[in-house]
Design a protein around this motif. Structure first.
Motif, mmCIF file in Angstrom:
data_model
loop_
_atom_site.group_PDB
_atom_site.id
_atom_site.type_symbol
_atom_site.label_atom_id
_atom_site.label_comp_id
_atom_site.label_asym_id
_atom_site.label_seq_id
_atom_site.Cartn_x
_atom_site.Cartn_y
_atom_site.Cartn_z
ATOM 1 N N VAL A 141 0.854 -1.194 0.000
ATOM 2 C CA VAL A 141 0.000 0.000 0.000
ATOM 3 C C VAL A 141 0.889 1.242 0.000
ATOM 4 O O VAL A 141 1.763 1.391 0.865
ATOM 5 N N HIS A 142 0.652 2.117 -0.955
ATOM 6 C CA HIS A 142 1.445 3.353 -1.062
ATOM 7 C C HIS A 142 1.014 4.375 -0.019
ATOM 8 O O HIS A 142 0.023 4.201 0.699
ATOM 9 N N GLY A 143 1.748 5.470 0.040
ATOM 10 C CA GLY A 143 1.443 6.543 0.977
ATOM 11 C C GLY A 143 0.780 7.727 0.323
ATOM 12 O O GLY A 143 0.299 7.665 -0.808
ATOM 13 N N ALA A 144 0.754 8.832 1.058
ATOM 14 C CA ALA A 144 0.178 10.073 0.535
ATOM 15 C C ALA A 144 1.052 10.624 -0.593
ATOM 16 O O ALA A 144 2.264 10.432 -0.603
ATOM 17 N N TRP A 145 0.400 11.279 -1.550
ATOM 18 C CA TRP A 145 1.054 11.889 -2.713
ATOM 19 C C TRP A 145 1.712 10.844 -3.615
ATOM 20 O O TRP A 145 2.552 11.162 -4.439
ATOM 21 N N GLU A 146 1.304 9.589 -3.461
ATOM 22 C CA GLU A 146 1.886 8.496 -4.235
ATOM 23 C C GLU A 146 0.797 7.658 -4.882
ATOM 24 O O GLU A 146 -0.383 7.783 -4.563
ATOM 25 N N GLU A 147 1.238 6.777 -5.792
ATOM 26 C CA GLU A 147 0.369 5.770 -6.395
ATOM 27 C C GLU A 147 1.070 4.415 -6.312
ATOM 28 O O GLU A 147 2.217 4.321 -5.861
ATOM 29 N N ALA A 148 0.393 3.387 -6.760
ATOM 30 C CA ALA A 148 0.935 2.029 -6.613
ATOM 31 C C ALA A 148 2.223 1.811 -7.396
ATOM 32 O O ALA A 148 2.970 0.867 -7.108
ATOM 33 N N ASN A 149 2.533 2.699 -8.352
ATOM 34 C CA ASN A 149 3.753 2.516 -9.148
ATOM 35 C C ASN A 149 5.030 2.681 -8.331
ATOM 36 O O ASN A 149 6.111 2.361 -8.808
ATOM 37 N N ILE A 150 4.921 3.158 -7.088
ATOM 38 C CA ILE A 150 6.136 3.266 -6.274
ATOM 39 C C ILE A 150 6.782 1.906 -6.030
ATOM 40 O O ILE A 150 7.981 1.828 -5.768
ATOM 41 N N TRP A 151 5.997 0.841 -6.141
ATOM 42 C CA TRP A 151 6.493 -0.493 -5.813
ATOM 43 C C TRP A 151 7.059 -1.235 -7.023
ATOM 44 O O TRP A 151 7.384 -2.429 -6.926
ATOM 45 N N GLN A 152 7.201 -0.573 -8.167
ATOM 46 C CA GLN A 152 7.510 -1.304 -9.391
ATOM 47 C C GLN A 152 8.903 -1.948 -9.390
ATOM 48 O O GLN A 152 9.139 -2.913 -10.130
ATOM 49 N N ALA A 153 9.825 -1.457 -8.576
ATOM 50 C CA ALA A 153 11.134 -2.121 -8.483
ATOM 51 C C ALA A 153 11.174 -3.174 -7.390
ATOM 52 O O ALA A 153 12.013 -4.086 -7.424
ATOM 53 N N VAL A 154 10.274 -3.074 -6.412
ATOM 54 C CA VAL A 154 10.230 -4.030 -5.303
ATOM 55 C C VAL A 154 9.449 -5.286 -5.688
ATOM 56 O O VAL A 154 9.845 -6.407 -5.353
ATOM 57 N N SER A 193 4.733 5.169 4.611
ATOM 58 C CA SER A 193 4.389 6.525 5.044
ATOM 59 C C SER A 193 2.937 6.598 5.541
ATOM 60 O O SER A 193 2.570 5.905 6.487
ATOM 61 N N PHE A 194 2.066 7.385 4.880
ATOM 62 C CA PHE A 194 0.654 7.423 5.265
ATOM 63 C C PHE A 194 0.000 6.049 5.137
ATOM 64 O O PHE A 194 -1.009 5.767 5.792
ATOM 65 N N GLY A 195 0.592 5.179 4.325
ATOM 66 C CA GLY A 195 0.100 3.805 4.241
ATOM 67 C C GLY A 195 0.097 3.109 5.585
ATOM 68 O O GLY A 195 -0.667 2.166 5.808
ATOM 69 N N GLY A 196 0.931 3.586 6.529
ATOM 70 C CA GLY A 196 0.898 3.032 7.873
ATOM 71 C C GLY A 196 -0.426 3.283 8.575
ATOM 72 O O GLY A 196 -0.919 2.445 9.332
ATOM 73 N N ILE A 197 -1.015 4.444 8.302
ATOM 74 C CA ILE A 197 -2.339 4.755 8.859
ATOM 75 C C ILE A 197 -3.387 3.831 8.251
ATOM 76 O O ILE A 197 -4.213 3.239 8.948
ATOM 77 N N THR A 198 -3.362 3.700 6.932
ATOM 78 C CA THR A 198 -4.410 2.940 6.247
ATOM 79 C C THR A 198 -4.330 1.449 6.541
ATOM 80 O O THR A 198 -5.355 0.780 6.679
#
Length: 268
Positions: free
Chosen positions: A30-43, A98-103
């Motif tokens: 799950v991504h954080g604020a100001w982000e989308e799921a594409n942040i994980w594309q290398a992981v 990040s904010f994904g910790g809240i969600t």
């Protein structure tokens, strides 16, 4: 004869052990604020190569999942995560940046039986009644505050364009530093201001691991340590990166997520 029987018995034991070895848990990112799921594309491909099934979640209210900000809520984020998890055969490892910790925390409160381990990657780890804004405003070492642009009339909060590379990608190479300002999106305001409701007998029973980011300019190492002291976790890791470890050290981050997933002892 005794030797052959012993070897045969050992072979049977080894075969039985292999047959009953626990399968790897599904990992939900799950991504954080100001982000989308594409942040994980290398992981994601690293985890998949190592035999994990991976689901990435895009929260509503951003370009890849458009929705008017006035229709976006923390409850909607929670329900989006739970919908992505579905009804798994086994509890999943739920990772939030990040904010994904809240969600992921509110998702665990709603359905603790679906979650094996919560993994916070530079994540906000809240106590009952706290919101992201509460935690963010308490962060004496964060550099993001002066660069936030709150647009109440539009229901969004943005980050000053010229500050984005230093905040999110201080330790990135030139290519990433040039790209990241255009990858950061506006964030619906309401979920960031919504306090969470967490209980000891639901959220409190779920296994937790924290991955610290040692050079973070957004969620400072100081606040990360404060949150973990307030809500103890089973295990902690540290990556020597800024806020976007998934860009600057995706292999190390994937390894730590796998260690968090693999070393959890059955507690339920």
């Amino acid at each position: 004869m005794k030797t052959s029987i012993s070897i045969a018995s050992l072979s049977l034991l080894l075969a039985a052990g292999s047959a009953t070895a626990a399968p790897k848990p599904e990992i939900v990112l799950v991504h954080g604020a100001w982000e989308e799921a594409n942040i994980w594309q290398a992981v994601t491909p690293v985890l998949q190569k190592d035999g994990y099934r991976v689901i990435t979640v895009t929260l509503p209210g951003r370009p890849s999942s458009p929705l008017s900000p006035d229709k976006v809520s923390l409850d909607l984020y929670r329900d989006t995560i739970l919908s992505a998890i579905g009804n798994p055969a086994r509890p999943v490892v739920l990772v939030g940046h990040s904010f994904g910790g809240i969600t992921i925390s509110v998702a665990a409160e709603a359905a603790p039986q679906k979650i094996r381990t919560l993994v916070y990657v530079a994540g906000y780890l809240p106590k009952d009644g706290q919101s992201l804004l509460d935690l963010g405003n308490s962060d004496k070492d964060s550099k993001i505050g002066p660069h936030l642009q709150v647009m109440k009339d539009k229901g969004i909060i943005a980050i000053e364009y010229s500050a984005r590379a230093d905040l999110f990608c201080l330790d990135c190479n030139a290519q990433f530093r040039a790209a990241i300002p255009n990858l950061i999106v506006d964030e619906p305001l309401a979920p960031l201001a919504t306090p969470v409701h967490l209980t000891a007998d639901r959220f409190g029973t779920v296994d937790k691991v924290y991955i610290h980011t040692a050079k973070d300019q957004v969620v400072s190492p100081w606040l990360q340590a404060v949150m973990v002291a307030a809500t103890p976790v089973r295990r902690e890791f540290t990556v020597d990166t800024g806020h976007t470890a998934f860009l600057t050290d995706p292999i190390r981050l994937a390894r730590d997520i796998e260690l968090a997933a693999a070393s959890q002892t059955a507690s339920r």
